[in-house]
Write a protein that holds these residues in place. Sequence first.
Motif, PDB file in Angstrom:
ATOM      1  N   PRO A 305      17.383  20.796 -12.819  1.00 56.52           N
ATOM      2  CA  PRO A 305      18.781  20.938 -13.223  1.00 56.52           C
ATOM      3  C   PRO A 305      19.797  20.401 -12.221  1.00 56.52           C
ATOM      4  O   PRO A 305      20.842  19.872 -12.618  1.00 56.52           O
ATOM      5  CB  PRO A 305      18.947  22.451 -13.401  1.00 56.52           C
ATOM      6  N   ILE A 306      19.519  20.513 -10.915  1.00 53.00           N
ATOM      7  CA  ILE A 306      20.491  20.030  -9.931  1.00 53.00           C
ATOM      8  C   ILE A 306      20.556  18.506  -9.950  1.00 53.00           C
ATOM      9  O   ILE A 306      21.642  17.916  -9.946  1.00 53.00           O
ATOM     10  CB  ILE A 306      20.162  20.562  -8.524  1.00 53.00           C
ATOM     11  N   SER A 307      19.401  17.849  -9.996  1.00 55.80           N
ATOM     12  CA  SER A 307      19.398  16.382 -10.069  1.00 55.80           C
ATOM     13  C   SER A 307      20.043  15.912 -11.369  1.00 55.80           C
ATOM     14  O   SER A 307      20.775  14.907 -11.380  1.00 55.80           O
ATOM     15  CB  SER A 307      17.969  15.845  -9.961  1.00 55.80           C
ATOM     16  N   LEU A 308      19.772  16.610 -12.471  1.00 54.10           N
ATOM     17  CA  LEU A 308      20.396  16.254 -13.747  1.00 54.10           C
ATOM     18  C   LEU A 308      21.913  16.349 -13.634  1.00 54.10           C
ATOM     19  O   LEU A 308      22.647  15.467 -14.095  1.00 54.10           O
ATOM     20  CB  LEU A 308      19.885  17.172 -14.856  1.00 54.10           C
ATOM     21  N   TYR A 309      22.386  17.426 -13.007  1.00 55.62           N
ATOM     22  CA  TYR A 309      23.828  17.599 -12.800  1.00 55.62           C
ATOM     23  C   TYR A 309      24.403  16.436 -11.994  1.00 55.62           C
ATOM     24  O   TYR A 309      25.465  15.891 -12.329  1.00 55.62           O
ATOM     25  CB  TYR A 309      24.078  18.926 -12.086  1.00 55.62           C
ATOM     26  N   LEU A 310      23.704  16.015 -10.942  1.00 57.09           N
ATOM     27  CA  LEU A 310      24.195  14.929 -10.097  1.00 57.09           C
ATOM     28  C   LEU A 310      24.285  13.610 -10.861  1.00 57.09           C
ATOM     29  O   LEU A 310      25.168  12.786 -10.584  1.00 57.09           O
ATOM     30  CB  LEU A 310      23.286  14.754  -8.875  1.00 57.09           C
ATOM     31  N   THR A 311      23.391  13.395 -11.839  1.00 58.16           N
ATOM     32  CA  THR A 311      23.415  12.138 -12.596  1.00 58.16           C
ATOM     33  C   THR A 311      24.508  12.119 -13.656  1.00 58.16           C
ATOM     34  O   THR A 311      24.905  11.042 -14.113  1.00 58.16           O
ATOM     35  CB  THR A 311      22.063  11.875 -13.287  1.00 58.16           C
ATOM     36  N   LEU A 312      25.016  13.292 -14.037  1.00 53.75           N
ATOM     37  CA  LEU A 312      25.957  13.355 -15.158  1.00 53.75           C
ATOM     38  C   LEU A 312      27.346  13.863 -14.798  1.00 53.75           C
ATOM     39  O   LEU A 312      28.260  13.808 -15.624  1.00 53.75           O
ATOM     40  CB  LEU A 312      25.382  14.244 -16.270  1.00 53.75           C
ATOM     41  N   LYS A 313      27.542  14.365 -13.584  1.00 49.16           N
ATOM     42  CA  LYS A 313      28.796  15.066 -13.257  1.00 49.16           C
ATOM     43  C   LYS A 313      30.024  14.160 -13.302  1.00 49.16           C
ATOM     44  O   LYS A 313      31.149  14.657 -13.460  1.00 49.16           O
ATOM     45  CB  LYS A 313      28.699  15.737 -11.884  1.00 49.16           C
ATOM     46  N   ASP A 314      29.854  12.855 -13.182  1.00 48.20           N
ATOM     47  CA  ASP A 314      31.002  11.939 -13.228  1.00 48.20           C
ATOM     48  C   ASP A 314      31.132  11.224 -14.573  1.00 48.20           C
ATOM     49  O   ASP A 314      31.922  10.295 -14.712  1.00 48.20           O
ATOM     50  CB  ASP A 314      30.902  10.906 -12.106  1.00 48.20           C
ATOM     51  N   ASN A 315      30.354  11.673 -15.559  1.00 47.95           N
ATOM     52  CA  ASN A 315      30.450  11.098 -16.900  1.00 47.95           C
ATOM     53  C   ASN A 315      31.776  11.512 -17.528  1.00 47.95           C
ATOM     54  O   ASN A 315      32.154  12.687 -17.471  1.00 47.95           O
ATOM     55  CB  ASN A 315      29.270  11.590 -17.754  1.00 47.95           C
ATOM     56  N   ASP A 316      32.502  10.580 -18.114  1.00 46.97           N
ATOM     57  CA  ASP A 316      33.829  10.902 -18.640  1.00 46.97           C
ATOM     58  C   ASP A 316      33.867  11.112 -20.155  1.00 46.97           C
ATOM     59  O   ASP A 316      34.945  11.181 -20.747  1.00 46.97           O
ATOM     60  CB  ASP A 316      34.856   9.841 -18.229  1.00 46.97           C
ATOM     61  N   ASP A 317      32.691  11.224 -20.797  1.00 46.15           N
ATOM     62  CA  ASP A 317      32.637  11.584 -22.219  1.00 46.15           C
ATOM     63  C   ASP A 317      32.953  13.079 -22.332  1.00 46.15           C
ATOM     64  O   ASP A 317      32.233  13.908 -21.757  1.00 46.15           O
ATOM     65  CB  ASP A 317      31.232  11.294 -22.764  1.00 46.15           C
ATOM     66  N   PRO A 318      34.022  13.470 -23.049  1.00 46.22           N
ATOM     67  CA  PRO A 318      34.409  14.895 -23.114  1.00 46.22           C
ATOM     68  C   PRO A 318      33.291  15.814 -23.590  1.00 46.22           C
ATOM     69  O   PRO A 318      33.170  16.942 -23.100  1.00 46.22           O
ATOM     70  CB  PRO A 318      35.579  14.898 -24.111  1.00 46.22           C
TER      71      PRO A 318
END
Length: 341
Positions: A305-318
């Motif tokens: 979950p932490i790595s997944l968060y790091l890959t998606l945290k800057d995604n700008d899709d609402p």
Amino acid sequence: MEKEMDFSKVNAIFQAFHFDANVSPVNLDLPIIFQRRYDFANLVVAEQEFLLMAEKRSGSLDNFVKQAQAVQRQIHQNVILVFRQLADDDKKKLLQARLSYLDYQENAYLPQLGFLYSKISDTKKIEKELTPTEQRILIILLLFVSDLVIDIDKISQLSGLAVPSLYRIFKSYKERGWLTNQRKSYQLAKTKVDLFNEAKILLKNPITEVVIISDEDFQRLKADLDFKISHVEALSYLGMLANTESYGQYTLSKKQFKKVEKTIKQPIFQGHRIEIWTYEPIVFDYNSDTWMQVGVESNCNMVDPISLYLTLKDNDDPRIMEEVEELKEKIYMILGEKYAG
């Protein structure tokens, strides 16, 4: 833990600069994800009106700037970014982007008022970046250490690293103030929540590139390679987001991918999405009591979950932003904190 904007500190900053200012709450018609991630206030100073915007939880500066620009376009009002403390490098980035900001240490750039003030920093330089292996081991400690004392043999088994290599990494963590040790026994020097909050600025998105491979290649390779589900497909298993893609979304380490790269047909424009990571994806069991308590139960072979968060945290899709926020809440809960929603 979430922190609200401190109106008294903002007022004190303007008083120190000899401006008469009025800071007040504001209600905005913005998507719920903005309300959850950011704190807003109205500022009137020198007969001009501004929107103050602060993060409730610290994230990447680039993403904060991007979201602030989106808010500014939507409400047609000048936005001032508010920080608790800005590093000198971040001040330079904001100045180059000509973005208004202030922090509680009385640093401010307000071009609309013709004002710039920057204190000389006497703080230590930001810690040097983590290597991919150091980041991977830190994530393993956060997810698998159940008490303060670290079972180094267990971490060796989970990480695939020899004990002497782990001792070298633990020594570097001790220098950062994250671990303590007595003889050959290492312990966490702080709670996992505090450790995650402190290290978060150093944790990088592990994706180096994304490739598309044909289903034919995927079926041929999956018996020998450990493809772990990632990206939106993994997020959909952990929340309410619907995954409408026909093909799978997976990850491999750079090392794994190099072994088979020359056997894969390229270019492919439709197929399985493969993220190439700087480190080996961590084996993680979502079908555990801890995750079931936060509403997740999955037997799927997914990234941690932490790595997944790091890959998606800057995604700008609402849609994705909202689900990533939910994922972050779950991470804080399993690290030991009752998330303040």
